[in-house]
Design a protein around this motif. Structure first.
Motif, PDB file in Angstrom:
ATOM      1  N   UNK A  55      43.908  42.864  33.286  1.00 17.65           N
ATOM      2  CA  UNK A  55      43.899  43.488  34.609  1.00 17.65           C
ATOM      3  C   UNK A  55      43.010  44.732  34.581  1.00 17.65           C
ATOM      4  N   UNK A  56      42.038  44.821  35.485  1.00 17.05           N
ATOM      5  CA  UNK A  56      41.156  45.995  35.518  1.00 17.05           C
ATOM      6  C   UNK A  56      41.946  47.261  35.883  1.00 17.05           C
ATOM      7  N   UNK A  57      41.847  48.267  35.051  1.00 22.42           N
ATOM      8  CA  UNK A  57      42.568  49.514  35.313  1.00 22.42           C
ATOM      9  C   UNK A  57      41.624  50.700  35.421  1.00 22.42           C
TER      10      UNK A  57
ATOM     11  N   UNK B  55      35.393  51.581  34.619  1.00 23.05           N
ATOM     12  CA  UNK B  55      34.472  50.654  33.982  1.00 23.05           C
ATOM     13  C   UNK B  55      35.000  49.224  34.020  1.00 23.05           C
ATOM     14  N   UNK B  56      36.316  49.078  33.885  1.00 20.45           N
ATOM     15  CA  UNK B  56      36.919  47.747  33.991  1.00 20.45           C
ATOM     16  C   UNK B  56      36.610  47.133  35.356  1.00 20.45           C
ATOM     17  N   UNK B  57      36.766  47.941  36.391  1.00 19.90           N
ATOM     18  CA  UNK B  57      36.547  47.452  37.754  1.00 19.90           C
ATOM     19  C   UNK B  57      35.080  47.129  37.999  1.00 19.90           C
ATOM     20  N   UNK B  58      34.182  47.914  37.391  1.00 18.53           N
ATOM     21  CA  UNK B  58      32.749  47.618  37.502  1.00 18.53           C
ATOM     22  C   UNK B  58      32.446  46.272  36.855  1.00 18.53           C
ATOM     23  N   UNK B  59      32.987  46.061  35.655  1.00 20.74           N
ATOM     24  CA  UNK B  59      32.750  44.805  34.933  1.00 20.74           C
ATOM     25  C   UNK B  59      33.320  43.621  35.697  1.00 20.74           C
ATOM     26  N   UNK B  60      34.539  43.766  36.171  1.00 24.07           N
ATOM     27  CA  UNK B  60      35.218  42.676  36.883  1.00 24.07           C
ATOM     28  C   UNK B  60      34.486  42.317  38.177  1.00 24.07           C
TER      29      UNK B  60
END
Length: 229
Positions: free
Chosen positions: A22-24, A27-32
């Motif tokens: 789960x993007x938290x 950077x996670x959200x950018x990748x996702x």
């Protein structure tokens, strides 16, 4: 076809295919988001032609491990330090993805314009990913982790079409039988099943690598997972 022992292995079909990171973080959200946006043109172009789709995606999938392994290899010999097993892990990931591609080429028999598209996509992606890996290994590994999650989804849909009869369950090519040590009478369904399991392993490894960077650690400080394949 004769295959040396170190060029073959048995895929772990017991791996959890549904696991999702789960993007938290930002950077996670950018990748996702990036991976989800890239899926749109892919879906439009290939639709349910999963053989051609897999061939094209495996061309891209074989790049990150080679780039990451190369960067870590050069860093290791430049700094006179070990890489914690990560150089080997990433290079073997690249080799595994290359075998996915070689298998799909046997099945799909790409036309000249598809081969040209492969050259263009690989050239663009290699350079872009190299820059990304140098700038932010964490983002690079997280992006690959999400790409692998998409690969699991695509191969699951591929299997659904085989089961429904939309795609003929042909005999597995010899290269796949030798590499994955499959039964001599293995079928396309068997091949796609083991490839999907490989992608699940790569998903785990890359998300794990990204988490290490998130904790402020170098990859060499945390040995690569033993079950990286």
């Amino acid at each position: 076809m004769e295959t040396w022992p170190w060029e073959a292995y048995r895929a772990d079909l017991s791996i959890d295919l549904s696991k999702h990171h789960k993007p938290t973080t930002y950077l996670d959200k950018v990748a996702y988001t990036t991976v989800k946006l890239l899926r749109i043109p892919t879906d439009l172009f290939f639709q349910r032609r999963y053989g051609c789709r897999a061939m094209m995606l495996e061309t891209v999938a074989a790049v990150p491990g080679m780039v990451g392994g190369m960067v870590l290899h050069l860093r290791s010999i430049r700094r006179f330090e070990h890489s914690g097993g990560w150089t080997r892990a990433l290079l073997e990931e690249a080799e595994n993805e290359r075998m996915h591609l070689m298998t799909m080429v046997e099945l799909v028999k790409p036309k000249w314009y598809e081969r040209l598209l492969v050259l263009i996509v690989q050239g663009v992606f290699f350079n872009a990913f190299f820059v990304l890996y140098v700038v932010s290994p964490k983002l690079a590994h997280r992006t690959v982790g999400y790409l692998e999650e998409e690969a699991i989804h695509s191969y699951t849909e591929y299997l659904k079409d085989i089961d429904s009869g939309t795609i003929e369950n042909v005999r597995a090519p010899a290269i796949a039988i030798d590499y994955w040590m499959l039964p001599k009478d293995a079928s396309l369904k068997d091949v796609i099943t083991v490839i999907r399991a490989d992608e699940a392993h790569h998903r785990y490894v890359n998300h794990f690598a990204s988490d290490i960077h998130f904790q402020g650690k170098e990859l060499r400080e945390a040995p690569a997972p033993l079950d990286y394949r």
